[in-house]
Design a protein around this motif. Structure first.
Motif, PDB file in Angstrom:
ATOM      1  N   GLY A 121      50.097  49.728  25.187  1.00 26.01           N
ATOM      2  CA  GLY A 121      48.763  50.270  25.398  1.00 26.01           C
ATOM      3  C   GLY A 121      47.770  49.196  25.791  1.00 26.01           C
ATOM      4  O   GLY A 121      46.943  49.400  26.688  1.00 26.01           O
ATOM      5  N   ARG A 122      47.837  48.040  25.127  1.00 26.40           N
ATOM      6  CA  ARG A 122      46.947  46.929  25.490  1.00 26.40           C
ATOM      7  C   ARG A 122      47.254  46.448  26.904  1.00 26.40           C
ATOM      8  O   ARG A 122      46.341  46.209  27.705  1.00 26.40           O
ATOM      9  N   PHE A 123      48.535  46.308  27.225  1.00 27.55           N
ATOM     10  CA  PHE A 123      48.929  45.802  28.540  1.00 27.55           C
ATOM     11  C   PHE A 123      48.422  46.706  29.657  1.00 27.55           C
ATOM     12  O   PHE A 123      47.827  46.236  30.640  1.00 27.55           O
ATOM     13  N   VAL A 124      48.639  48.014  29.522  1.00 21.39           N
ATOM     14  CA  VAL A 124      48.226  48.954  30.562  1.00 21.39           C
ATOM     15  C   VAL A 124      46.705  48.958  30.711  1.00 21.39           C
ATOM     16  O   VAL A 124      46.173  48.923  31.824  1.00 21.39           O
ATOM     17  N   THR A 125      46.014  48.988  29.568  1.00 18.76           N
ATOM     18  CA  THR A 125      44.553  49.028  29.604  1.00 18.76           C
ATOM     19  C   THR A 125      43.982  47.782  30.263  1.00 18.76           C
ATOM     20  O   THR A 125      43.118  47.861  31.154  1.00 18.76           O
ATOM     21  N   GLU A 126      44.442  46.616  29.836  1.00 23.61           N
ATOM     22  CA  GLU A 126      43.904  45.376  30.378  1.00 23.61           C
ATOM     23  C   GLU A 126      44.337  45.160  31.825  1.00 23.61           C
ATOM     24  O   GLU A 126      43.589  44.580  32.621  1.00 23.61           O
ATOM     25  N   LEU A 127      45.524  45.631  32.177  1.00 25.12           N
ATOM     26  CA  LEU A 127      45.965  45.531  33.572  1.00 25.12           C
ATOM     27  C   LEU A 127      45.035  46.338  34.477  1.00 25.12           C
ATOM     28  O   LEU A 127      44.617  45.859  35.545  1.00 25.12           O
ATOM     29  N   LEU A 128      44.717  47.562  34.053  1.00 30.16           N
ATOM     30  CA  LEU A 128      43.811  48.392  34.837  1.00 30.16           C
ATOM     31  C   LEU A 128      42.436  47.738  34.966  1.00 30.16           C
ATOM     32  O   LEU A 128      41.807  47.773  36.027  1.00 30.16           O
ATOM     33  N   LEU A 129      41.971  47.120  33.878  1.00 32.15           N
ATOM     34  CA  LEU A 129      40.667  46.471  33.907  1.00 32.15           C
ATOM     35  C   LEU A 129      40.660  45.268  34.845  1.00 32.15           C
ATOM     36  O   LEU A 129      39.709  45.066  35.602  1.00 32.15           O
ATOM     37  N   VAL A 130      41.720  44.475  34.808  1.00 30.26           N
ATOM     38  CA  VAL A 130      41.803  43.304  35.685  1.00 30.26           C
ATOM     39  C   VAL A 130      41.858  43.726  37.152  1.00 30.26           C
ATOM     40  O   VAL A 130      41.147  43.185  38.002  1.00 30.26           O
ATOM     41  N   VAL A 131      42.703  44.723  37.448  1.00 32.75           N
ATOM     42  CA  VAL A 131      42.829  45.188  38.827  1.00 32.75           C
ATOM     43  C   VAL A 131      41.511  45.796  39.299  1.00 32.75           C
ATOM     44  O   VAL A 131      41.106  45.619  40.458  1.00 32.75           O
ATOM     45  N   ALA A 132      40.825  46.512  38.406  1.00 30.69           N
ATOM     46  CA  ALA A 132      39.532  47.094  38.765  1.00 30.69           C
ATOM     47  C   ALA A 132      38.515  46.005  39.078  1.00 30.69           C
ATOM     48  O   ALA A 132      37.706  46.134  40.003  1.00 30.69           O
ATOM     49  N   GLN A 133      38.542  44.927  38.296  1.00 36.97           N
ATOM     50  CA  GLN A 133      37.631  43.812  38.556  1.00 36.97           C
ATOM     51  C   GLN A 133      37.955  43.156  39.898  1.00 36.97           C
ATOM     52  O   GLN A 133      37.055  42.780  40.654  1.00 36.97           O
ATOM     53  N   CYS A 134      39.237  43.028  40.204  1.00 32.52           N
ATOM     54  CA  CYS A 134      39.651  42.498  41.503  1.00 32.52           C
ATOM     55  C   CYS A 134      39.169  43.417  42.632  1.00 32.52           C
ATOM     56  O   CYS A 134      38.715  42.944  43.677  1.00 32.52           O
ATOM     57  N   ALA A 135      39.279  44.721  42.406  1.00 28.67           N
ATOM     58  CA  ALA A 135      38.841  45.685  43.410  1.00 28.67           C
ATOM     59  C   ALA A 135      37.346  45.560  43.670  1.00 28.67           C
ATOM     60  O   ALA A 135      36.882  45.650  44.814  1.00 28.67           O
ATOM     61  N   GLY A 136      36.568  45.342  42.612  1.00 31.29           N
ATOM     62  CA  GLY A 136      35.134  45.146  42.782  1.00 31.29           C
ATOM     63  C   GLY A 136      34.832  43.883  43.564  1.00 31.29           C
ATOM     64  O   GLY A 136      33.908  43.853  44.391  1.00 31.29           O
ATOM     65  N   SER A 137      35.614  42.834  43.329  1.00 31.90           N
ATOM     66  CA  SER A 137      35.430  41.582  44.060  1.00 31.90           C
ATOM     67  C   SER A 137      35.745  41.771  45.543  1.00 31.90           C
ATOM     68  O   SER A 137      35.048  41.229  46.409  1.00 31.90           O
ATOM     69  N   VAL A 138      36.795  42.525  45.832  1.00 34.67           N
ATOM     70  CA  VAL A 138      37.146  42.814  47.221  1.00 34.67           C
ATOM     71  C   VAL A 138      36.019  43.593  47.895  1.00 34.67           C
ATOM     72  O   VAL A 138      35.700  43.371  49.072  1.00 34.67           O
ATOM     73  N   ALA A 139      35.386  44.504  47.142  1.00 31.90           N
ATOM     74  CA  ALA A 139      34.270  45.278  47.691  1.00 31.90           C
ATOM     75  C   ALA A 139      33.130  44.361  48.133  1.00 31.90           C
ATOM     76  O   ALA A 139      32.457  44.627  49.134  1.00 31.90           O
ATOM     77  N   TYR A 140      32.892  43.285  47.378  1.00 29.91           N
ATOM     78  CA  TYR A 140      31.886  42.302  47.779  1.00 29.91           C
ATOM     79  C   TYR A 140      32.186  41.773  49.175  1.00 29.91           C
ATOM     80  O   TYR A 140      31.315  41.728  50.047  1.00 29.91           O
ATOM     81  N   ASN A 325      39.535  35.027  36.214  1.00 27.53           N
ATOM     82  CA  ASN A 325      39.998  33.657  35.976  1.00 27.53           C
ATOM     83  C   ASN A 325      40.214  33.388  34.495  1.00 27.53           C
ATOM     84  O   ASN A 325      41.150  32.682  34.111  1.00 27.53           O
ATOM     85  N   GLU A 326      39.354  33.971  33.664  1.00 26.73           N
ATOM     86  CA  GLU A 326      39.465  33.772  32.223  1.00 26.73           C
ATOM     87  C   GLU A 326      40.803  34.268  31.689  1.00 26.73           C
ATOM     88  O   GLU A 326      41.470  33.603  30.896  1.00 26.73           O
ATOM     89  N   ILE A 327      41.205  35.443  32.143  1.00 25.74           N
ATOM     90  CA  ILE A 327      42.469  36.017  31.677  1.00 25.74           C
ATOM     91  C   ILE A 327      43.661  35.258  32.253  1.00 25.74           C
ATOM     92  O   ILE A 327      44.623  34.939  31.541  1.00 25.74           O
ATOM     93  N   ILE A 328      43.602  34.943  33.545  1.00 19.86           N
ATOM     94  CA  ILE A 328      44.704  34.210  34.171  1.00 19.86           C
ATOM     95  C   ILE A 328      44.893  32.854  33.504  1.00 19.86           C
ATOM     96  O   ILE A 328      46.025  32.450  33.170  1.00 19.86           O
ATOM     97  N   GLU A 329      43.794  32.155  33.270  1.00 22.01           N
ATOM     98  CA  GLU A 329      43.897  30.843  32.641  1.00 22.01           C
ATOM     99  C   GLU A 329      44.338  30.950  31.191  1.00 22.01           C
ATOM    100  O   GLU A 329      45.027  30.056  30.671  1.00 22.01           O
ATOM    101  N   GLY A 330      43.965  32.047  30.523  1.00 21.40           N
ATOM    102  CA  GLY A 330      44.447  32.265  29.159  1.00 21.40           C
ATOM    103  C   GLY A 330      45.956  32.447  29.129  1.00 21.40           C
ATOM    104  O   GLY A 330      46.646  31.926  28.240  1.00 21.40           O
TER     105      GLY A 330
END
Length: 434
Positions: A121-140, A325-330
């Motif tokens: 559950g944690r993995f799926v939730t955080e994966l969706l959040l990370v990908v969503a953040q990436c998607a927002g960055s791409v929108a920029y 970056n915070e999650i990747i570096e963690g």
């Protein structure tokens, strides 16, 4: 996200749990860059606006063109109400866990996923959040590319060239270690964004009056059924920042006032969304572009605002990257710790390379996106629908179970099933076109 808010409110947002945006593991050894403090009612109001309102607002007139102004207005209203309800579901779920385990604070979306379904559950939730953040960055990047292409028109390079021109600059900015150092640039973006909204509305009114208020010439409800899920995806994309719900509620001084404040804020945001989308479509009709600023006349003021928006987003892009970056570096630290217990830190070279790779990958993804409207609808139909509707309803059903009344279960299942159907069908429509 392009945030529609005053500069002072942006600063209040920065000091209230920004580093929890990606709901990382509280056991992580990552040190927050900024301290957090309890927010007043006014600060929380600003934080909600900052978190929810994003780039999608500039695509709403195009969404109204696809669905029709009546269907678009109703769709935005339904999405706004549904998002508000699902935000409350998360708060109720967290409150239940707090009562069961008062000594353990479950503050993040990822923590809630873990409490409901364990590590998966944690993995799926955080994966969706990370990908969503990436998607927002791409929108920029897409937004900057399309607007610069509009400014220079045929005298400049193609859109993809603008995107890749940004890569060296964004890599350098991503190496800045303090978010507060970037705050002035975000304030600049906010000022440009407010000006853009004002100029767009001014042009909407002028164009509408020149055309004799052409309501009868505009489509009320589309005859193309595929246009409705496309527009719904765009509307969901507009209400971004869902993953910050628990952090927002937790940061408030008087948490009991959060539901009422959230309802009032969402009512205002939804009304503004409807008016902005309606005015834009009525003004430009079938000529409405997927980013409404592209419909502005080529005057010095509109061109200055477009360039200003691009500059502001260029400098605030690293803020979007920070949680990624915070999650990747963690994760890299965890791998290093497992392989070598005597050295748990990351060298500067490793950090620089990691952050550079993130920027390059996002730029490559952005270069393959055909247009902002299709991309925003796709993100809204998939990532945002899963985060905003499917997961909250699932968590609520899982935690409360038999204690729920029949109407509550029915409502949760409606949200869950509709969210899943919408994710599948909306994704299909985004790829095949409407």
């Amino acid at each position: 996200m392009i945030h529609m808010h005053s500069p002072s409110l942006f600063l209040s947002f920065l000091v209230s749990d920004f580093d929890n945006k990606m709901d990382h593991d509280p056991k992580s050894n990552t040190t927050p860059l900024l301290s957090s403090k309890r927010a007043t009612k006014l600060q929380t109001l600003g934080n909600i606006i900052v978190t929810v309102v994003g780039t999608g607002v500039l695509g709403l007139p195009f969404a109204f063109r696809i669905a029709g102004w009546v269907a678009g207005s109703i769709g935005v209203a339904i999405v706004g109400i549904s998002t508000y309800y699902c935000m409350l579901l998360l708060v109720w779920c967290r409150d239940k866990l707090a009562l069961e385990e008062p000594l353990v604070e479950s503050r993040s979306y990822g923590d809630l996923g873990y409490r409901c379904f364990g590590a998966l559950g944690r993995f799926v939730t955080e994966l969706l959040l990370v990908v969503a953040q990436c998607a927002g960055s791409v929108a920029y990047l897409i937004f900057i590319g399309q607007n610069l292409d509009s400014v220079f028109q045929r005298n400049g390079p193609p859109i993809t060239s603008y995107i890749f021109m940004l890569v060296p600059v964004e890599i350098g900015l991503s190496w800045i270690g303090s978010l507060s150092a970037l705050a002035p640039f975000s304030i600049f973006a906010d000022v440009c964004n407010v000006l853009a909204m004002g100029i767009v509305m001014k042009e909407d009114v002028r164009q509408t009056l020149d055309d004799g208020f052409p309501f009868s010439e505009r489509t009320a409800i589309t005859s193309n059924i595929g246009g409705l899920p496309f527009t719904a995806g765009m509307a969901v994309f507009c209400f971004e920042g869902f993953g910050m719900t628990l952090a927002l509620e937790n940061s408030m001084q008087d948490k009991s006032k959060f539901p009422k404040l959230l309802a009032q804020t969402f009512s205002g945001i939804t009304l503004v969304y409807i008016l902005f989308g309606l005015c834009g479509y009525i003004a430009f009709g079938e000529e409405t572009r997927d980013i409404v600023t592209l419909n502005l006349p080529r005057t010095w003021s509109s061109l200055a605002v477009q360039v200003g928006l691009c500059l502001g987003l260029m400098f605030t892009f690293p803020i979007m990257l920070h949680p990624i970056n915070e999650i990747i570096e963690g994760k890299l630290k965890s791998i290093r710790r497992n392989n070598n217990s005597d050295s748990t830190g990351l060298g500067k070279i490793t950090i620089y390379i990691s952050r550079a790779i993130v920027v390059i990958v996002l730029a490559v993804v952005a270069s393959f996106v055909p247009e902002f409207g299709v991309y925003a609808s796709l993100v809204g139909s998939t990532l945002c629908a899963m985060l905003s509707f499917v997961l909250p309803a699932t968590f609520h059903l899982k935690l409360f179970g038999s204690s729920l009344r029949i109407w509550q279960k029915v409502l949760d299942y409606i949200v869950l099933i509709t969210g899943l159907f919408f994710a599948v069908y909306g994704t299909y429509n985004s790829f095949v076109g409407v």
